[in-house]
Write an enzyme that holds these catalytic residues in place. Structure first.
Site, PDB file in Angstrom:
ATOM      1  N   PHE A  28       0.884  -1.160   0.000  1.00  0.00           N
ATOM      2  CA  PHE A  28       0.000   0.000   0.000  1.00  0.00           C
ATOM      3  C   PHE A  28       0.929   1.220   0.000  1.00  0.00           C
ATOM      4  O   PHE A  28       1.372   1.674   1.057  1.00  0.00           O
ATOM      5  CB  PHE A  28      -0.899   0.015   1.235  1.00  0.00           C
ATOM      6  CG  PHE A  28      -1.976  -1.026   1.233  1.00  0.00           C
ATOM      7  CD1 PHE A  28      -2.778  -1.223   0.123  1.00  0.00           C
ATOM      8  CD2 PHE A  28      -2.215  -1.795   2.357  1.00  0.00           C
ATOM      9  CE1 PHE A  28      -3.777  -2.179   0.127  1.00  0.00           C
ATOM     10  CE2 PHE A  28      -3.218  -2.750   2.377  1.00  0.00           C
ATOM     11  CZ  PHE A  28      -4.005  -2.944   1.258  1.00  0.00           C
ATOM     12  N   ASP A  29       1.231   1.714  -1.177  1.00  0.00           N
ATOM     13  CA  ASP A  29       2.237   2.773  -1.254  1.00  0.00           C
ATOM     14  C   ASP A  29       1.818   4.035  -0.520  1.00  0.00           C
ATOM     15  O   ASP A  29       2.669   4.802  -0.057  1.00  0.00           O
ATOM     16  CB  ASP A  29       2.544   3.087  -2.715  1.00  0.00           C
ATOM     17  CG  ASP A  29       3.450   2.031  -3.338  1.00  0.00           C
ATOM     18  OD1 ASP A  29       4.346   1.553  -2.640  1.00  0.00           O
ATOM     19  OD2 ASP A  29       3.253   1.686  -4.515  1.00  0.00           O
TER      20      ASP A  29
ATOM     21  N   TYR B  43       3.464   4.107   3.277  1.00  0.00           N
ATOM     22  CA  TYR B  43       4.584   5.027   3.093  1.00  0.00           C
ATOM     23  C   TYR B  43       4.148   6.489   3.027  1.00  0.00           C
ATOM     24  O   TYR B  43       4.738   7.331   3.683  1.00  0.00           O
ATOM     25  CB  TYR B  43       5.376   4.638   1.829  1.00  0.00           C
ATOM     26  CG  TYR B  43       5.880   3.207   1.899  1.00  0.00           C
ATOM     27  CD1 TYR B  43       6.961   2.866   2.701  1.00  0.00           C
ATOM     28  CD2 TYR B  43       5.231   2.193   1.200  1.00  0.00           C
ATOM     29  CE1 TYR B  43       7.392   1.554   2.802  1.00  0.00           C
ATOM     30  CE2 TYR B  43       5.661   0.871   1.298  1.00  0.00           C
ATOM     31  CZ  TYR B  43       6.738   0.546   2.095  1.00  0.00           C
ATOM     32  OH  TYR B  43       7.151  -0.746   2.213  1.00  0.00           O
TER      33      TYR B  43
ATOM     34  N   TYR C 187       9.604   3.112  -9.016  1.00  0.00           N
ATOM     35  CA  TYR C 187       8.538   3.592  -9.893  1.00  0.00           C
ATOM     36  C   TYR C 187       8.281   5.085  -9.699  1.00  0.00           C
ATOM     37  O   TYR C 187       8.467   5.624  -8.604  1.00  0.00           O
ATOM     38  CB  TYR C 187       7.239   2.836  -9.621  1.00  0.00           C
ATOM     39  CG  TYR C 187       6.931   1.737 -10.614  1.00  0.00           C
ATOM     40  CD1 TYR C 187       6.512   2.035 -11.905  1.00  0.00           C
ATOM     41  CD2 TYR C 187       7.045   0.397 -10.263  1.00  0.00           C
ATOM     42  CE1 TYR C 187       6.218   1.033 -12.823  1.00  0.00           C
ATOM     43  CE2 TYR C 187       6.757  -0.621 -11.168  1.00  0.00           C
ATOM     44  CZ  TYR C 187       6.346  -0.294 -12.448  1.00  0.00           C
ATOM     45  OH  TYR C 187       6.057  -1.280 -13.355  1.00  0.00           O
TER      46      TYR C 187
END
Length: 665
Positions: free
Chosen positions: A322-323, A327, A407
């Site tokens: 869960f980016d 984070y 990414y």
């Protein structure tokens, strides 16, 4: 993926090209006492909240922080000039404690203050970039890690990157109760090498993120990292090609205005916000229709991102992130540069964020505002008279970019002259790769380099749309196409009808897309009607979807239940803020989030409606995407459906032909 541990160091950010020129400069922010509640917190506001937190003994001598943001529910009706309610997350790693703290910034009505301290499971706050750097350094210094690296021919640990990755669902039982991360390990041959091109195969450290103790080093077999170059900088692969200049100019300046964070363009107006977890947020989207200012959306954001990797490799099977929730998009937001990220007559907005040490910093040029030509809006040639009418389209684009380790993700909200709003998500950067033995088939991915494979994986973007179509209370229907089943009404077999299925309550609010039936959704006003007597509405279209290719009961499947559908609908609730739940890091799989809230089965008929669209893409890697990936575009669209009585762009002036032999009107 995870936070890059070598991300921008603390201290002043480098100058951004073009940012100082007055014509393209950032807007001077209003003072805190003039700010609208939707605007991002200023550094001064963050600092005063942090100072109060530091003064409290319970956070200890070495506290860590995971963001401060406006508490939007409590702030919704506040006038400008008053203190703003906030939520902060602070940790005491020495005591294995964490809290969500509420309080107020200072304003004309009050000094800054703190109110409540609600304990949070100490494992569950997200990981900051500062913690990422400390974790990586601990790994580089660990004797066991150095030995494992030496077995692979790596003798200079300073050239090694370690990214802390989410371990949710894969916590080793012997480390139960600890705040954990596992490390993806990369090697550079030189300081300016592309480390993400050289995975260190088979090596996985597991680290306590409070003490930075390396608890375990998994070694699944030593292999020397690939020696093939993976750089992508200019000149690496031969001389640069010649490109003719392409200039975008607006001699009279932009066609939009920015007042603080209030943006007006053509008939549109909206406010730009920014949060620690979501990055850029849009508030109070309105359309001026004649002398009526009509509401469309109360709020719009990219609410969560889930990226599962679908590969059993020991350095890949735990990759599912869960980016945002683990984070945070805010601190990962990149500074944008004129001529590089944005072209034309640009206006920028800065954003202040809080780092893991409790230090505020400003992301310069965090949000880009500009107009773009968008080709033809409408056109018709009357072949009987020879008359041609055409209108060119332009759009107002509001964007930000987040770099999440390897990414890079760009998010572009566009407002169009025909009343359409769309979101384009641009995926680029470097694919996350693993090492592969020479001659071995890449069964669960694709070879993209010598001894390097890119795993099959997916990207899901959970959006949040608080609708306000002609008023705060809306209703939802699902629309699909079908052959008319009545033979009397379909004598030739070609009669098609559009069927509306009301979505009356949350129990019915989990919906699936189906392009074969032309499925889309209609948000209707409970107050406004058009000249035909129909409720005014907006149509939601989701052209980019995928299903999860993971076995039922797997960690990947249980961690993110929301990806099983393409649209969720709920009635607004102050504590239901994030599609995957408030604290997903190291939580019980699926214990919170939209699939849980749906069980309340509240009415959606005349509700403050919150839609949670899920935009997804299955990434089957290609060699052409290596060593850096050209932009892949996905998105969603909101278009007026009965909101206007006719084409709202009929008042646009005809363009002037560039040559006498042209004809525009």
């Amino acid at each position: 993926m995870s936070v890059i541990e070598d991300a921008a160091a603390t201290g002043p950010e480098p100058a951004v090209p073009g940012s100082a020129a007055p014509r393209y400069g950032r807007q001077t922010p209003p003072s805190p006492t003039e700010r609208h509640w939707t605007e991002p917190l200023a550094e001064s506001e963050i600092s005063e909240v942090v100072a109060l937190l530091r003064a409290d003994d319970r956070i200890g001598a070495r506290p860590r922080f995971w963001g401060v943001s406006v508490d939007e529910d409590r702030a919704r009706d506040l006038a400008a000039g008053y203190g703003r309610p906030v939520r902060a997350v602070v940790m005491n790693p020495d005591a294995h404690e964490a809290w969500e703290v509420t309080g107020w910034t200072s304003g004309a009505d009050r000094p800054a203050s703190l109110e409540t301290w609600t304990p949070v499971d100490a494992r569950r706050p997200g990981i900051s970039s500062e913690e990422a750097r400390m974790m990586a350094q601990a790994c580089r210094q660990h004797p066991g890690m150095r030995e494992a690296l030496a077995r692979r021919g790596i003798t200079d640990p300073s050239l090694v990157w370690v990214d802390p990755e989410s371990i949710t669902g894969f916590e080793p039982p012997e480390f139960a109760g600890r705040r954990l991360s596992w490390g993806a390990v990369w090697h550079r041959e030189t300081e300016d090498d592309n480390g993400y091109a050289r995975p260190v195969a088979g090596l996985v450290p597991i680290v306590d993120m409070e003490t930075f103790e390396v608890l375990r080093i998994e070694d699944h077999g030593a292999r020397t990292p690939t020696t093939e170059a993976g750089n992508y900088r200019s000149g690496t692969w031969g001389p640069d090609r010649d490109i003719a200049p392409l200039e975008i100019i607006q001699p009279d300046g932009p066609g939009f205005t920015v007042d603080g964070h209030l943006v007006r363009w053509q008939n549109w107006s909206f406010r730009v916000g920014f949060t620690h977890r979501e990055g850029m947020v849009l508030h109070d989207v309105r359309y001026l229709d004649g002398d009526r200012e009509r509401t469309v959306l109360r709020r719009a954001s990219i609410n969560e991102m889930y990226v599962p990797y679908l590969d059993p490799d020991p350095t890949a099977y735990r990759k599912n992130f869960f980016d945002w929730g683990e984070y945070g998009a805010g601190p990962l937001t990149a500074s944008l540069a004129l001529g590089c990220d944005c072209l034309g007559e640009i206006r920028y907005l800065d954003a202040a964020v809080l780092n893991g040490h409790g230090e505020p910093r400003t992301v310069r040029n965090a949000v880009c505002l500009h107009e773009e030509d968008a080709s033809i809006l409408w056109k018709h040639v009357n072949t009987r008279t020879g008359e041609a009418d055409v209108r060119r389209s332009r759009k107002m684009v509001v964007s930000f970019f987040a770099t999440v380790a390897n990414y890079d993700y760009g998010f572009y909200w566009s407002f169009h002259q025909d009343g359409t709003i769309d979101l384009e998500i641009k995926l680029t950067g470097i694919m996350s790769v693993t090492g592969i033995e020479p001659g071995r088939t890449a069964r669960h991915g694709r070879r993209v380099g010598a001894d390097v494979q890119a795993s099959n994986h997916q990207h899901y973007f959970g959006l949040r749309l608080d609708t306000a179509v002609d008023g705060p209370r809306n209703r939802l229907s699902e629309i699909h196409a079908e052959v008319d089943p009545d033979p009397e009404l379909n004598p030739y077999g070609n009669a098609c009808r559009m069927v509306a299925t009301p979505v009356r309550s949350e129990a019915e609010g989990a919906r699936s897309s189906d392009a074969s039936r032309a499925v889309h959704w209609l948000v209707e006003s409970t107050e406004g009607t058009n000249r035909f007597g129909d409720p005014t509405g907006y149509r939601l279209v989701l052209p980019n979807t995928t299903r999860l290719f993971a076995a039922p009961g797997s960690v990947v499947e249980r961690k993110a239940p929301f990806v099983s559908r393409q649209l969720w609908a709920t009635s607004y609730a102050a504590d239901e803020r994030f599609i995957a739940g408030e604290y997903p890091n190291q939580g019980p799989l699926g214990d919170d989030g939209v699939h849980v809230w749906q069980q309340a089965d509240r009415s959606l008929d005349g509700a403050e409606l919150v839609l949670w669209p899920v935009v997804g893409v299955h990434h089957d890697p290609r060699p052409e995407e290596w060593p850096i990936m050209a932009v892949h575009r996905i998105g969603m669209k909101l278009e007026p459906d009965g909101f206007f009585d006719r084409n709202p762009s009929l008042d646009l002036p005809a363009p002037e032909p560039a040559h006498d032999d042209g004809c525009c009107h």
